[in-house]
Write a protein that holds these residues in place. Structure first.
Motif, PDB file in Angstrom:
ATOM      1  N   LEU A 166      -0.873  -2.079  -4.536  1.00 22.83           N
ATOM      2  CA  LEU A 166      -2.322  -1.614  -4.475  1.00 22.83           C
ATOM      3  C   LEU A 166      -2.441  -0.424  -5.092  1.00 22.83           C
ATOM      4  O   LEU A 166      -2.154   0.378  -4.108  1.00 22.83           O
ATOM      5  CB  LEU A 166      -2.950  -2.311  -3.468  1.00 22.83           C
ATOM      6  CG  LEU A 166      -4.491  -1.885  -3.285  1.00 22.83           C
ATOM      7  CD1 LEU A 166      -5.442  -2.518  -4.268  1.00 22.83           C
ATOM      8  CD2 LEU A 166      -4.915  -2.196  -1.670  1.00 22.83           C
TER       9      LEU A 166
ATOM     10  N   ASP B 119     -13.571   3.441   1.875  1.00 21.00           N
ATOM     11  CA  ASP B 119     -13.398   2.963   0.628  1.00 21.00           C
ATOM     12  C   ASP B 119     -11.882   2.413   0.479  1.00 21.00           C
ATOM     13  O   ASP B 119     -11.675   1.301  -0.191  1.00 21.00           O
ATOM     14  CB  ASP B 119     -13.178   4.024  -0.420  1.00 21.00           C
ATOM     15  CG  ASP B 119     -14.719   4.761  -0.585  1.00 21.00           C
ATOM     16  OD1 ASP B 119     -15.626   4.267  -0.109  1.00 21.00           O
ATOM     17  OD2 ASP B 119     -14.677   6.085  -1.096  1.00 21.00           O
ATOM     18  N   CYS B 120     -11.071   3.005   1.151  1.00 21.96           N
ATOM     19  CA  CYS B 120      -9.548   2.336   0.914  1.00 21.96           C
ATOM     20  C   CYS B 120      -9.442   1.080   1.509  1.00 21.96           C
ATOM     21  O   CYS B 120      -9.022   0.054   1.126  1.00 21.96           O
ATOM     22  CB  CYS B 120      -8.605   3.284   1.580  1.00 21.96           C
ATOM     23  SG  CYS B 120      -8.857   4.044   3.441  1.00 21.96           S
TER      24      CYS B 120
ATOM     25  N   ASP C 155     -11.185  -1.556  -0.479  1.00 18.77           N
ATOM     26  CA  ASP C 155     -10.144  -1.915  -1.654  1.00 18.77           C
ATOM     27  C   ASP C 155      -9.081  -2.915  -1.050  1.00 18.77           C
ATOM     28  O   ASP C 155      -8.917  -4.241  -1.740  1.00 18.77           O
ATOM     29  CB  ASP C 155      -9.473  -0.682  -2.014  1.00 18.77           C
ATOM     30  CG  ASP C 155     -10.520   0.222  -2.968  1.00 18.77           C
ATOM     31  OD1 ASP C 155     -11.624  -0.321  -2.986  1.00 18.77           O
ATOM     32  OD2 ASP C 155     -10.104   1.259  -3.117  1.00 18.77           O
ATOM     33  N   LEU C 156      -8.633  -2.721   0.166  1.00 19.33           N
ATOM     34  CA  LEU C 156      -7.576  -3.693   0.566  1.00 19.33           C
ATOM     35  C   LEU C 156      -8.165  -4.997   0.822  1.00 19.33           C
ATOM     36  O   LEU C 156      -7.639  -5.955   0.655  1.00 19.33           O
ATOM     37  CB  LEU C 156      -6.954  -2.969   1.872  1.00 19.33           C
ATOM     38  CG  LEU C 156      -5.873  -3.895   2.800  1.00 19.33           C
ATOM     39  CD1 LEU C 156      -4.815  -4.516   1.655  1.00 19.33           C
ATOM     40  CD2 LEU C 156      -5.236  -3.307   3.713  1.00 19.33           C
TER      41      LEU C 156
ATOM     42  N   TYR D 113      -5.210   1.806  -4.204  1.00 14.87           N
ATOM     43  CA  TYR D 113      -6.444   1.994  -3.507  1.00 14.87           C
ATOM     44  C   TYR D 113      -7.006   3.204  -3.430  1.00 14.87           C
ATOM     45  O   TYR D 113      -6.257   4.435  -4.083  1.00 14.87           O
ATOM     46  CB  TYR D 113      -6.284   1.408  -1.973  1.00 14.87           C
ATOM     47  CG  TYR D 113      -5.223   2.526  -1.405  1.00 14.87           C
ATOM     48  CD1 TYR D 113      -5.534   3.641  -0.608  1.00 14.87           C
ATOM     49  CD2 TYR D 113      -3.885   2.008  -1.290  1.00 14.87           C
ATOM     50  CE1 TYR D 113      -4.673   4.398  -0.187  1.00 14.87           C
ATOM     51  CE2 TYR D 113      -3.002   2.623  -0.805  1.00 14.87           C
ATOM     52  CZ  TYR D 113      -3.258   3.871  -0.132  1.00 14.87           C
ATOM     53  OH  TYR D 113      -2.216   4.730   0.499  1.00 14.87           O
ATOM     54  N   ARG D 114      -8.309   3.393  -3.415  1.00 13.24           N
ATOM     55  CA  ARG D 114      -9.007   4.733  -3.601  1.00 13.24           C
ATOM     56  C   ARG D 114      -8.480   5.672  -2.625  1.00 13.24           C
ATOM     57  O   ARG D 114      -8.412   5.317  -1.379  1.00 13.24           O
ATOM     58  CB  ARG D 114     -10.517   4.453  -3.371  1.00 13.24           C
ATOM     59  CG  ARG D 114     -11.109   3.949  -4.440  1.00 13.24           C
ATOM     60  CD  ARG D 114     -12.576   3.737  -4.420  1.00 13.24           C
ATOM     61  NE  ARG D 114     -12.901   2.643  -3.798  1.00 13.24           N
ATOM     62  CZ  ARG D 114     -13.865   1.801  -3.218  1.00 13.24           C
ATOM     63  NH1 ARG D 114     -15.003   2.764  -3.557  1.00 13.24           N
ATOM     64  NH2 ARG D 114     -14.039   0.911  -2.813  1.00 13.24           N
TER      65      ARG D 114
ATOM     66  N   SER E 171      -5.921  -3.508   8.492  1.00 13.98           N
ATOM     67  CA  SER E 171      -6.329  -4.752   8.092  1.00 13.98           C
ATOM     68  C   SER E 171      -6.474  -5.735   9.413  1.00 13.98           C
ATOM     69  O   SER E 171      -7.037  -6.828   9.036  1.00 13.98           O
ATOM     70  CB  SER E 171      -5.300  -5.203   6.985  1.00 13.98           C
ATOM     71  OG  SER E 171      -4.083  -5.562   7.515  1.00 13.98           O
TER      72      SER E 171
ATOM     73  N   CYS F 279       0.987  -1.324  -0.219  1.00 13.55           N
ATOM     74  CA  CYS F 279      -0.220   0.254  -0.059  1.00 13.55           C
ATOM     75  C   CYS F 279       1.035   1.279   0.032  1.00 13.55           C
ATOM     76  O   CYS F 279       1.362   1.541   1.102  1.00 13.55           O
ATOM     77  CB  CYS F 279      -1.077  -0.083   1.226  1.00 13.55           C
ATOM     78  SG  CYS F 279      -2.159  -1.319   1.382  1.00 13.55           S
TER      79      CYS F 279
END
Length: 246
Positions: free
Chosen positions: A48, A73-74, A77-78, A50-51, A114, A17
């Protein structure tokens, strides 16, 4: 995601990330170069994108009126990236039980999210926050990352800031964590990583924390950015990873 696959049928893997204050991404030093370095060392990488809020949100504050991209959002995505890599383990030649997350700066905050915000069954096998944003509360919050993540209309929401301060929610049974930063970091207050180290220690999480005196911020996997001292982190990570993989 951009894959950088290591040879072998059961390679470990890392979802990378890149940082950028939750407004943009450093897709070179914290993306491509990281992927190439990991794959050279036998670890498949998936960088990635991500947004994030992106530059228009940074310069206009339009998210006071419109939602735009913002948390969660992020994290979604993860979460989806972890699912895709696990489900494609056979295709990618990786071990689905040895998938970690590595993040830089704001990406380090996302990496810790995460394990703090996803269900246990979806956790990565290990987490690597590098010069991470950790807290969303004063006195050492990185305000730009907070605004990027939460949006202009929510950046001072106390409940949301507390819930997204990683030092406050380290879970029992958290997987191993490798943390690194520099004391002369001019962007993200170095106390962020110290807060995380203290929380991991208090919760008996196996981890390694390295604080270098020099190196600043944003060196990623570069061979030229930062200092010779801080660029040692890559070798230290590989040694740590091999230790926890025994």
């Amino acid at each position: 995601m951009t894959p950088y696959l290591a040879p072998g049928p059961h390679a470990p893997a890392v979802i990378v990330c890149p940082g950028g204050s939750y407004f943009w991404h450093d897709m070179d030093g914290e993306g491509r170069q990281v992927g190439e370095w990991l794959s050279r060392n036998g670890i498949s990488a998936f960088v990635l994108r991500y947004r994030t809020a992106y530059v228009p949100a940074f310069v206009t504050h339009y998210r006071l009126l419109f939602r735009g991209n913002r948390y969660p959002d992020c994290l979604n995505d993860l979460r989806q990236a972890l699912r895709i890599v696990r489900q494609g383990a056979g295709k990618y030649g990786i071990n689905p039980s040895r998938i970690g997350v590595m993040g830089f700066s704001a990406g380090g905050h996302l990496a810790m999210s995460s394990v703090e915000l996803l269900p246990r069954e979806e956790w990565p096998a290990f987490v690597v926050p590098v010069y991470p944003v950790v807290t969303m509360t004063a006195p050492c919050v990185h305000k730009r990352s907070r605004r990027g993540l939460l949006g202009d209309s929510r950046e001072h929401n106390r409940r949301l800031c507390d819930s997204l301060s990683m030092e406050k929610h380290v879970p029992a049974g958290c997987p191993p964590v490798f943390v690194v930063n520099c004391k002369d970091d001019p962007i993200v207050n170095y106390h962020n990583a110290e807060l995380l180290d203290s929380a991991l220690t208090a919760n008996h999480v196996p981890h390694r924390y390295i604080q270098y005196a020099t190196g600043g911020h944003g060196f990623g996997a570069s061979q030229t950015k930062g200092t010779a001292e801080c660029r040692q982190w890559k070798d230290e990570f590989i040694r740590w990873f091999r230790e926890i993989s025994r």
